[in-house]
Scaffold this active site. Structure first.
Site, short mmCIF file in Angstrom:
data_model
loop_
_atom_site.label_atom_id
_atom_site.label_comp_id
_atom_site.label_asym_id
_atom_site.label_seq_id
_atom_site.Cartn_x
_atom_site.Cartn_y
_atom_site.Cartn_z
N ASP A 179 -46.53 61.88 -50.63
CA ASP A 179 -47.09 61.54 -49.32
C ASP A 179 -46.00 61.90 -48.31
O ASP A 179 -45.19 61.07 -47.94
CB ASP A 179 -47.45 60.06 -49.26
N CYS A 232 -50.39 62.60 -43.03
CA CYS A 232 -51.25 61.95 -42.03
C CYS A 232 -51.16 62.75 -40.73
O CYS A 232 -50.96 62.20 -39.66
CB CYS A 232 -50.86 60.49 -41.82
#
Length: 467
Positions: A179, A232
Protein backbone atom coordinates in the site's frame (compact mmCIF):
# COMPACT_ATOMS: atom_id res chain seq x y z
CA UNK A 1 -16.63 23.34 -1.28
CA UNK A 2 -13.11 22.05 -0.58
CA UNK A 3 -10.43 24.14 -2.30
CA UNK A 4 -8.60 21.82 -4.70
CA UNK A 5 -5.24 22.62 -6.38
CA UNK A 6 -5.79 24.22 -9.80
CA UNK A 7 -3.36 21.93 -11.64
CA UNK A 8 -4.99 18.90 -10.04
CA UNK A 9 -8.43 20.00 -11.32
CA UNK A 10 -7.04 20.57 -14.82
CA UNK A 11 -5.50 17.14 -14.78
CA UNK A 12 -8.66 15.40 -13.57
CA UNK A 13 -10.82 17.17 -16.15
CA UNK A 14 -8.53 15.86 -18.87
CA UNK A 15 -8.68 12.32 -17.48
CA UNK A 16 -12.40 12.13 -16.71
CA UNK A 17 -13.97 14.13 -19.53
CA UNK A 18 -17.75 13.96 -19.20
CA UNK A 19 -17.52 12.49 -15.67
CA UNK A 20 -15.51 15.42 -14.34
CA UNK A 21 -18.51 17.43 -13.08
CA UNK A 22 -19.88 14.46 -11.13
CA UNK A 23 -16.40 13.89 -9.71
CA UNK A 24 -16.11 17.53 -8.65
CA UNK A 25 -19.58 17.47 -7.09
CA UNK A 26 -18.54 14.56 -4.82
CA UNK A 27 -16.33 17.01 -2.91
CA UNK A 28 -19.47 18.84 -1.74
CA UNK A 29 -20.75 15.66 -0.08
CA UNK A 30 -19.86 14.18 3.29
CA UNK A 31 -17.28 11.42 3.11
CA UNK A 32 -18.23 7.83 3.94
CA UNK A 33 -17.29 6.56 7.40
CA UNK A 34 -16.44 2.92 7.99
CA UNK A 35 -15.38 0.32 10.50
CA UNK A 36 -14.27 -3.28 10.05
CA UNK A 37 -15.27 -5.99 12.53
CA UNK A 38 -12.35 -7.96 13.96
CA UNK A 39 -13.11 -11.70 13.48
CA UNK A 40 -10.53 -12.52 16.16
CA UNK A 41 -13.01 -10.94 18.58
CA UNK A 42 -16.48 -11.17 17.02
CA UNK A 43 -18.43 -12.80 14.21
CA UNK A 44 -19.30 -9.81 11.96
CA UNK A 45 -22.96 -10.58 11.23
CA UNK A 46 -23.66 -11.52 14.85
CA UNK A 47 -22.06 -8.30 16.05
CA UNK A 48 -24.15 -6.21 13.66
CA UNK A 49 -27.38 -7.75 15.02
CA UNK A 50 -26.58 -6.47 18.52
CA UNK A 51 -24.47 -3.47 17.64
CA UNK A 52 -24.97 -0.15 19.44
CA UNK A 53 -24.40 1.52 16.05
CA UNK A 54 -26.48 1.65 12.88
CA UNK A 55 -24.32 -0.24 10.37
CA UNK A 56 -24.66 -0.87 6.62
CA UNK A 57 -22.41 -3.30 4.69
CA UNK A 58 -19.51 -2.10 2.55
CA UNK A 59 -20.09 -3.97 -0.75
CA UNK A 60 -16.45 -4.91 -1.37
CA UNK A 61 -15.52 -6.00 2.18
CA UNK A 62 -17.13 -8.93 3.99
CA UNK A 63 -16.25 -7.54 7.45
CA UNK A 64 -16.69 -3.85 6.57
CA UNK A 65 -19.60 -1.58 7.46
CA UNK A 66 -20.54 2.06 7.05
CA UNK A 67 -21.60 4.00 10.12
CA UNK A 68 -23.34 7.35 10.37
CA UNK A 69 -21.68 10.59 11.41
CA UNK A 70 -22.28 11.37 15.06
CA UNK A 71 -22.19 7.75 16.26
CA UNK A 72 -18.53 7.98 17.39
CA UNK A 73 -17.54 4.29 17.64
CA UNK A 74 -14.00 5.39 18.51
CA UNK A 75 -15.33 6.58 21.89
CA UNK A 76 -16.95 3.27 22.82
CA UNK A 77 -15.40 0.56 25.06
CA UNK A 78 -15.63 -1.85 22.12
CA UNK A 79 -12.95 0.18 20.35
CA UNK A 80 -10.58 -0.25 23.30
CA UNK A 81 -11.35 -3.99 23.28
CA UNK A 82 -10.33 -4.25 19.61
CA UNK A 83 -13.76 -5.42 18.47
CA UNK A 84 -13.45 -3.28 15.33
CA UNK A 85 -11.00 -1.09 13.47
CA UNK A 86 -12.13 2.29 12.17
CA UNK A 87 -11.04 2.37 8.53
CA UNK A 88 -11.79 4.31 5.38
CA UNK A 89 -14.12 2.00 3.39
CA UNK A 90 -12.12 2.03 0.13
CA UNK A 91 -9.00 0.83 1.94
CA UNK A 92 -10.83 -2.36 2.94
CA UNK A 93 -10.74 -3.57 -0.67
CA UNK A 94 -6.97 -4.17 -0.59
CA UNK A 95 -6.95 -7.21 1.70
CA UNK A 96 -10.15 -8.58 0.18
CA UNK A 97 -8.31 -8.75 -3.15
CA UNK A 98 -5.17 -10.16 -1.49
CA UNK A 99 -7.31 -13.04 -0.13
CA UNK A 100 -4.92 -14.33 2.58
CA UNK A 101 -5.40 -17.86 3.91
CA UNK A 102 -4.69 -19.29 7.39
CA UNK A 103 -1.20 -20.78 7.62
CA UNK A 104 0.39 -18.45 5.07
CA UNK A 105 3.31 -16.07 5.53
CA UNK A 106 2.22 -12.52 4.72
CA UNK A 107 4.08 -9.20 4.47
CA UNK A 108 2.42 -5.80 4.86
CA UNK A 109 5.31 -3.66 3.64
CA UNK A 110 4.05 -0.09 4.23
CA UNK A 111 1.77 -0.94 7.12
CA UNK A 112 1.08 2.06 9.40
CA UNK A 113 -1.30 2.84 10.96
CA UNK A 114 -2.47 -0.78 10.72
CA UNK A 115 -5.67 -1.06 8.70
CA UNK A 116 -4.37 -3.64 6.25
CA UNK A 117 -2.32 -5.46 8.89
CA UNK A 118 -5.27 -5.94 11.23
CA UNK A 119 -7.46 -6.98 8.29
CA UNK A 120 -4.89 -9.61 7.23
CA UNK A 121 -4.58 -10.87 10.80
CA UNK A 122 -8.33 -11.43 10.97
CA UNK A 123 -8.20 -13.48 7.78
CA UNK A 124 -5.30 -15.59 9.13
CA UNK A 125 -7.34 -16.43 12.26
CA UNK A 126 -4.19 -16.77 14.36
CA UNK A 127 -2.68 -19.39 12.03
CA UNK A 128 0.29 -18.23 9.95
CA UNK A 129 2.87 -15.46 10.13
CA UNK A 130 2.40 -11.74 9.52
CA UNK A 131 5.29 -9.30 9.19
CA UNK A 132 4.12 -5.68 9.39
CA UNK A 133 6.69 -3.08 8.44
CA UNK A 134 6.73 0.70 8.62
CA UNK A 135 9.76 2.82 7.71
CA UNK A 136 8.87 5.81 9.93
CA UNK A 137 9.64 5.11 13.64
CA UNK A 138 6.75 7.11 15.15
CA UNK A 139 4.23 5.52 12.79
CA UNK A 140 5.72 2.06 13.48
CA UNK A 141 4.88 2.55 17.17
CA UNK A 142 1.27 3.41 16.31
CA UNK A 143 1.16 0.30 14.11
CA UNK A 144 2.39 -1.85 17.03
CA UNK A 145 -0.27 -0.35 19.31
CA UNK A 146 -3.03 -1.27 16.86
CA UNK A 147 -1.67 -4.81 16.48
CA UNK A 148 -1.86 -5.12 20.28
CA UNK A 149 -5.35 -3.61 20.56
CA UNK A 150 -6.79 -6.04 18.04
CA UNK A 151 -5.54 -9.08 19.98
CA UNK A 152 -3.10 -10.29 17.30
CA UNK A 153 -0.64 -12.92 18.51
CA UNK A 154 1.16 -13.98 15.31
CA UNK A 155 2.54 -10.66 14.02
CA UNK A 156 5.97 -9.04 14.14
CA UNK A 157 6.30 -5.26 13.66
CA UNK A 158 9.51 -3.94 12.11
CA UNK A 159 10.87 -0.47 11.29
CA UNK A 160 12.93 -0.96 8.13
CA UNK A 161 13.29 0.22 4.55
CA UNK A 162 12.21 -2.15 1.79
CA UNK A 163 15.75 -2.90 0.61
CA UNK A 164 16.95 -3.99 4.08
CA UNK A 165 13.97 -6.31 4.45
CA UNK A 166 14.50 -7.82 1.00
CA UNK A 167 18.02 -8.87 1.98
CA UNK A 168 16.63 -10.69 5.04
CA UNK A 169 13.55 -12.29 3.47
CA UNK A 170 14.35 -13.37 -0.13
CA UNK A 171 11.44 -15.31 -1.68
CA UNK A 172 9.95 -15.78 1.81
CA UNK A 173 6.31 -14.64 1.65
CA UNK A 174 3.21 -16.24 0.12
CA UNK A 175 1.45 -12.87 -0.21
CA UNK A 176 2.51 -9.24 0.06
CA UNK A 177 0.61 -5.96 0.36
CA UNK A 178 2.31 -2.84 -0.99
CA UNK A 179 0.00 0.00 0.00
CA UNK A 180 2.50 2.48 -1.35
CA UNK A 181 3.14 6.01 -0.03
CA UNK A 182 1.54 8.28 -2.62
CA UNK A 183 0.47 11.84 -3.39
CA UNK A 184 -2.83 11.19 -1.56
CA UNK A 185 -5.18 12.67 -4.17
CA UNK A 186 -7.88 10.21 -3.15
CA UNK A 187 -7.79 11.60 0.40
CA UNK A 188 -8.24 15.30 -0.51
CA UNK A 189 -11.80 15.25 0.82
CA UNK A 190 -10.59 14.28 4.32
CA UNK A 191 -6.95 15.42 4.47
CA UNK A 192 -6.07 19.09 4.12
CA UNK A 193 -2.34 18.34 4.48
CA UNK A 194 -2.45 16.17 1.36
CA UNK A 195 -4.07 19.02 -0.61
CA UNK A 196 -1.46 21.53 0.55
CA UNK A 197 1.45 19.19 -0.19
CA UNK A 198 0.29 18.24 -3.68
CA UNK A 199 2.12 19.30 -6.84
CA UNK A 200 3.04 17.65 -10.15
CA UNK A 201 6.63 17.35 -8.85
CA UNK A 202 5.38 15.59 -5.72
CA UNK A 203 3.51 13.09 -7.91
CA UNK A 204 6.72 12.36 -9.82
CA UNK A 205 8.70 11.88 -6.59
CA UNK A 206 6.06 9.46 -5.30
CA UNK A 207 6.15 7.44 -8.53
CA UNK A 208 9.94 6.99 -8.28
CA UNK A 209 9.63 5.86 -4.66
CA UNK A 210 6.82 3.44 -5.53
CA UNK A 211 8.93 1.82 -8.25
CA UNK A 212 11.76 1.28 -5.77
CA UNK A 213 9.48 -0.22 -3.11
CA UNK A 214 7.85 -2.57 -5.63
CA UNK A 215 11.25 -3.74 -6.88
CA UNK A 216 12.27 -4.84 -3.39
CA UNK A 217 8.83 -6.28 -2.58
CA UNK A 218 9.09 -8.52 -5.64
CA UNK A 219 12.34 -9.99 -4.28
CA UNK A 220 10.51 -11.14 -1.14
CA UNK A 221 7.61 -12.91 -2.88
CA UNK A 222 7.79 -16.64 -3.47
CA UNK A 223 7.35 -17.95 -7.01
CA UNK A 224 3.62 -18.60 -7.35
CA UNK A 225 2.88 -15.92 -4.74
CA UNK A 226 0.41 -13.02 -4.89
CA UNK A 227 1.05 -9.30 -4.36
CA UNK A 228 -1.45 -6.44 -4.20
CA UNK A 229 -0.25 -2.96 -5.13
CA UNK A 230 -2.49 -0.12 -4.02
CA UNK A 231 -2.51 3.66 -3.66
CA UNK A 232 -5.01 6.27 -2.50
CA UNK A 233 -4.34 8.53 -5.48
CA UNK A 234 -5.84 9.11 -8.93
CA UNK A 235 -2.57 9.85 -10.79
CA UNK A 236 -1.91 7.40 -13.63
CA UNK A 237 1.80 8.13 -13.09
CA UNK A 238 1.54 6.43 -9.69
CA UNK A 239 -0.89 3.72 -10.74
CA UNK A 240 -1.17 2.28 -14.26
CA UNK A 241 2.20 3.63 -15.33
CA UNK A 242 3.95 2.23 -12.26
CA UNK A 243 2.34 -1.14 -13.02
CA UNK A 244 3.42 -0.92 -16.63
CA UNK A 245 7.04 -0.22 -15.76
CA UNK A 246 7.08 -2.98 -13.17
CA UNK A 247 5.72 -5.59 -15.57
CA UNK A 248 8.27 -4.63 -18.24
CA UNK A 249 11.12 -5.16 -15.78
CA UNK A 250 9.58 -8.26 -14.16
CA UNK A 251 8.36 -10.60 -16.92
CA UNK A 252 7.67 -13.34 -14.36
CA UNK A 253 4.81 -11.21 -12.94
CA UNK A 254 1.37 -10.67 -14.43
CA UNK A 255 -1.82 -8.86 -13.39
CA UNK A 256 -4.56 -11.18 -12.14
CA UNK A 257 -8.18 -10.69 -13.13
CA UNK A 258 -10.29 -11.07 -9.98
CA UNK A 259 -13.48 -10.45 -11.97
CA UNK A 260 -16.16 -7.85 -11.33
CA UNK A 261 -16.37 -6.59 -7.76
CA UNK A 262 -19.29 -4.53 -6.40
CA UNK A 263 -18.33 -0.87 -6.17
CA UNK A 264 -14.95 -1.31 -7.90
CA UNK A 265 -14.47 0.14 -11.38
CA UNK A 266 -12.07 -1.43 -13.90
CA UNK A 267 -8.77 0.27 -14.65
CA UNK A 268 -8.39 1.98 -18.01
CA UNK A 269 -5.56 1.06 -20.33
CA UNK A 270 -5.83 4.35 -22.26
CA UNK A 271 -4.35 6.16 -19.22
CA UNK A 272 -1.11 4.23 -19.56
CA UNK A 273 1.79 5.10 -21.85
CA UNK A 274 1.28 2.07 -24.08
CA UNK A 275 -2.45 1.41 -23.72
CA UNK A 276 -1.78 -2.11 -22.39
CA UNK A 277 -4.98 -4.16 -22.25
CA UNK A 278 -3.67 -5.95 -19.15
CA UNK A 279 -4.19 -2.78 -17.13
CA UNK A 280 -7.95 -3.19 -17.54
CA UNK A 281 -7.60 -5.95 -14.92
CA UNK A 282 -6.74 -3.33 -12.29
CA UNK A 283 -9.36 -1.60 -10.14
CA UNK A 284 -10.28 1.95 -9.15
CA UNK A 285 -12.66 3.33 -6.58
CA UNK A 286 -14.10 6.73 -7.47
CA UNK A 287 -15.83 9.01 -4.94
CA UNK A 288 -18.52 9.92 -7.48
CA UNK A 289 -19.33 6.27 -8.19
CA UNK A 290 -18.94 4.56 -4.80
CA UNK A 291 -19.24 5.38 -1.12
CA UNK A 292 -15.52 5.69 -0.48
CA UNK A 293 -12.46 7.79 -1.20
CA UNK A 294 -10.22 7.38 -4.24
CA UNK A 295 -8.22 4.17 -4.55
CA UNK A 296 -6.25 2.15 -7.10
CA UNK A 297 -5.63 -1.59 -6.78
CA UNK A 298 -3.78 -4.20 -8.82
CA UNK A 299 -3.38 -7.90 -8.04
CA UNK A 300 -0.07 -9.34 -9.25
CA UNK A 301 0.91 -13.00 -9.56
CA UNK A 302 4.48 -14.22 -9.72
CA UNK A 303 5.02 -17.10 -12.11
CA UNK A 304 6.63 -20.42 -11.23
CA UNK A 305 6.28 -22.70 -8.28
CA UNK A 306 7.80 -22.28 -4.84
CA UNK A 307 10.71 -24.62 -4.20
CA UNK A 308 11.63 -26.23 -0.89
CA UNK A 309 11.92 -23.87 2.08
CA UNK A 310 15.38 -22.41 2.52
CA UNK A 311 17.22 -23.13 5.74
CA UNK A 312 17.12 -19.91 7.73
CA UNK A 313 18.67 -18.93 11.05
CA UNK A 314 16.33 -18.96 14.05
CA UNK A 315 16.30 -16.42 16.89
CA UNK A 316 18.10 -17.25 20.12
CA UNK A 317 15.19 -18.43 22.23
CA UNK A 318 15.12 -18.12 26.01
CA UNK A 319 17.12 -20.90 27.67
CA UNK A 320 17.27 -19.73 31.31
CA UNK A 321 14.39 -21.64 32.93
CA UNK A 322 14.72 -19.64 36.15
CA UNK A 323 13.69 -16.53 34.22
CA UNK A 324 10.67 -18.37 32.84
CA UNK A 325 9.56 -19.85 36.17
CA UNK A 326 7.39 -16.95 37.42
CA UNK A 327 5.68 -16.57 34.04
CA UNK A 328 4.86 -20.28 34.05
CA UNK A 329 3.33 -20.02 37.54
CA UNK A 330 1.14 -17.12 36.35
CA UNK A 331 -0.05 -19.01 33.25
CA UNK A 332 -0.99 -22.07 35.29
CA UNK A 333 -2.92 -19.97 37.80
CA UNK A 334 -4.89 -18.02 35.17
CA UNK A 335 -5.42 -20.27 32.17
CA UNK A 336 -7.72 -23.23 31.63
CA UNK A 337 -5.15 -24.71 29.22
CA UNK A 338 -1.75 -23.24 30.16
CA UNK A 339 -0.02 -25.70 27.81
CA UNK A 340 -1.08 -23.48 24.89
CA UNK A 341 1.74 -21.22 26.07
CA UNK A 342 3.91 -23.44 28.30
CA UNK A 343 4.49 -25.98 25.50
CA UNK A 344 5.90 -23.28 23.22
CA UNK A 345 9.65 -22.67 22.97
CA UNK A 346 9.79 -19.42 20.94
CA UNK A 347 10.31 -17.03 23.85
CA UNK A 348 12.83 -14.20 23.92
CA UNK A 349 13.66 -11.59 26.53
CA UNK A 350 14.15 -7.89 25.66
CA UNK A 351 15.48 -6.49 28.91
CA UNK A 352 12.67 -7.37 31.36
CA UNK A 353 10.09 -7.87 28.60
CA UNK A 354 9.09 -11.41 27.64
CA UNK A 355 7.85 -12.01 24.07
CA UNK A 356 6.48 -15.07 22.29
CA UNK A 357 7.59 -15.06 18.65
CA UNK A 358 5.72 -16.63 15.75
CA UNK A 359 7.49 -19.94 14.98
CA UNK A 360 8.19 -18.79 11.40
CA UNK A 361 10.12 -15.67 12.45
CA UNK A 362 13.79 -15.76 11.46
CA UNK A 363 16.79 -14.42 13.39
CA UNK A 364 16.11 -10.84 14.55
CA UNK A 365 19.73 -9.75 14.26
CA UNK A 366 20.11 -6.71 12.02
CA UNK A 367 16.34 -6.01 11.89
CA UNK A 368 14.96 -2.93 13.66
CA UNK A 369 12.11 -4.57 15.53
CA UNK A 370 9.36 -2.68 17.33
CA UNK A 371 7.27 -5.70 18.36
CA UNK A 372 8.94 -9.13 17.97
CA UNK A 373 5.75 -11.05 18.65
CA UNK A 374 3.16 -11.32 21.40
CA UNK A 375 4.22 -9.32 24.45
CA UNK A 376 3.60 -11.72 27.33
CA UNK A 377 4.61 -9.42 30.17
CA UNK A 378 7.37 -8.10 32.40
CA UNK A 379 9.69 -10.34 34.39
CA UNK A 380 10.95 -8.71 37.56
CA UNK A 381 12.71 -10.25 40.55
CA UNK A 382 10.44 -13.07 41.83
CA UNK A 383 7.46 -11.57 40.00
CA UNK A 384 5.76 -11.71 36.61
CA UNK A 385 3.33 -8.99 35.52
CA UNK A 386 1.24 -9.87 32.44
CA UNK A 387 0.97 -7.43 29.57
CA UNK A 388 -2.10 -5.66 28.24
CA UNK A 389 -1.41 -7.37 24.89
CA UNK A 390 -1.82 -10.80 26.48
CA UNK A 391 -5.18 -9.81 27.97
CA UNK A 392 -6.47 -8.63 24.60
CA UNK A 393 -5.69 -11.91 22.84
CA UNK A 394 -7.44 -14.05 25.49
CA UNK A 395 -11.13 -15.00 25.67
CA UNK A 396 -13.45 -15.74 28.59
CA UNK A 397 -13.24 -19.49 27.97
CA UNK A 398 -9.43 -19.35 28.17
CA UNK A 399 -9.24 -18.21 31.80
CA UNK A 400 -10.17 -19.45 35.28
CA UNK A 401 -11.04 -15.99 36.62
CA UNK A 402 -12.94 -13.28 34.76
CA UNK A 403 -15.22 -10.30 35.24
CA UNK A 404 -17.61 -9.27 32.47
CA UNK A 405 -18.60 -5.62 32.93
CA UNK A 406 -21.34 -4.33 30.59
CA UNK A 407 -20.14 -1.61 28.23
CA UNK A 408 -22.80 0.80 29.50
CA UNK A 409 -22.16 0.13 33.21
CA UNK A 410 -20.56 2.87 35.29
CA UNK A 411 -17.91 0.36 36.43
CA UNK A 412 -16.65 0.04 32.85
CA UNK A 413 -16.13 3.80 32.73
CA UNK A 414 -14.30 3.54 36.07
CA UNK A 415 -12.14 0.73 34.71
CA UNK A 416 -11.20 2.68 31.56
CA UNK A 417 -10.28 5.64 33.76
CA UNK A 418 -7.95 3.47 35.85
CA UNK A 419 -10.08 3.43 39.01
CA UNK A 420 -10.25 0.60 41.55
CA UNK A 421 -13.47 -1.46 41.71
CA UNK A 422 -14.85 -2.63 45.05
CA UNK A 423 -17.23 -5.45 46.04
CA UNK A 424 -20.12 -6.08 45.97
CA UNK A 425 -19.94 -6.40 42.18
CA UNK A 426 -23.14 -6.18 40.13
CA UNK A 427 -22.01 -7.85 36.91
CA UNK A 428 -21.27 -11.48 35.88
CA UNK A 429 -17.95 -12.75 37.16
CA UNK A 430 -16.03 -15.85 38.19
CA UNK A 431 -13.84 -14.70 41.09
CA UNK A 432 -12.76 -17.67 43.17
CA UNK A 433 -9.44 -16.61 44.65
CA UNK A 434 -7.13 -13.64 44.90
CA UNK A 435 -4.94 -12.97 41.88
CA UNK A 436 -5.19 -12.00 38.25
CA UNK A 437 -8.57 -11.55 36.55
CA UNK A 438 -9.37 -11.07 32.86
CA UNK A 439 -11.66 -8.05 32.47
CA UNK A 440 -14.24 -8.21 29.67
CA UNK A 441 -16.94 -5.93 28.39
CA UNK A 442 -20.02 -7.68 26.96
CA UNK A 443 -17.83 -10.75 26.48
CA UNK A 444 -14.87 -8.97 24.79
CA UNK A 445 -11.55 -8.94 26.65
CA UNK A 446 -10.32 -5.45 27.44
CA UNK A 447 -7.58 -5.79 30.08
CA UNK A 448 -6.44 -7.22 33.40
CA UNK A 449 -7.33 -6.59 37.04
CA UNK A 450 -5.97 -8.11 40.23
CA UNK A 451 -8.27 -9.27 43.02
CA UNK A 452 -7.45 -9.05 46.73
CA UNK A 453 -9.81 -8.77 49.73
CA UNK A 454 -12.84 -7.81 47.64
CA UNK A 455 -10.91 -5.11 45.78
CA UNK A 456 -10.28 -5.36 42.04
CA UNK A 457 -7.10 -3.41 41.42
CA UNK A 458 -6.97 -1.75 38.02
CA UNK A 459 -4.22 -2.74 35.55
CA UNK A 460 -5.53 -0.86 32.52
CA UNK A 461 -2.42 0.86 31.04
CA UNK A 462 -1.94 4.45 32.16
CA UNK A 463 -1.27 5.67 28.61
CA UNK A 464 -4.67 4.36 27.42
CA UNK A 465 -6.85 5.59 30.25
CA UNK A 466 -9.84 7.77 29.50
CA UNK A 467 -9.87 11.26 30.94
Amino acid sequence: MIQLPDKFMEKMEGLLGDEYRAFLKSYEEDRALGLRINPLKAEPLEFVKNSPFLLEPVPWASEGFYYKAGQRPGKHPYHEAGVYYIQEPSAMAVVELLDPKPGEKILDLCAAPGGKTTHIAGKLKGDGFLLSNEIHPARAKILAQNVERMGISNAVVTNEDSQSLSLKFPEFFDRIVVDAPCSGEGMFRKDEAARLEWSPDHVAVCARRQNEILFHAAEMLKPGGTMVYSTCTFSPEENEQVMEGFLLSHPDFSIVDRGKRPGLSPGMALWSKTGSEELKKTYRIWPHKSEGEGHFLAVLKRGGEAGPERKRSCPSYLKDKSVWKEAEVFLKELLVKPEVFTDRKEYILFGEQLYLLPPEMIDLKGIKTVRPGLHMGTIKKNRFEPSHALALCLKKEDVLQWADIPSDHEDMMKYLKGQTLSAPFSWPARLEQKGWVLILTDGFSIGFGKLAAGILKNHYPKGLRWM
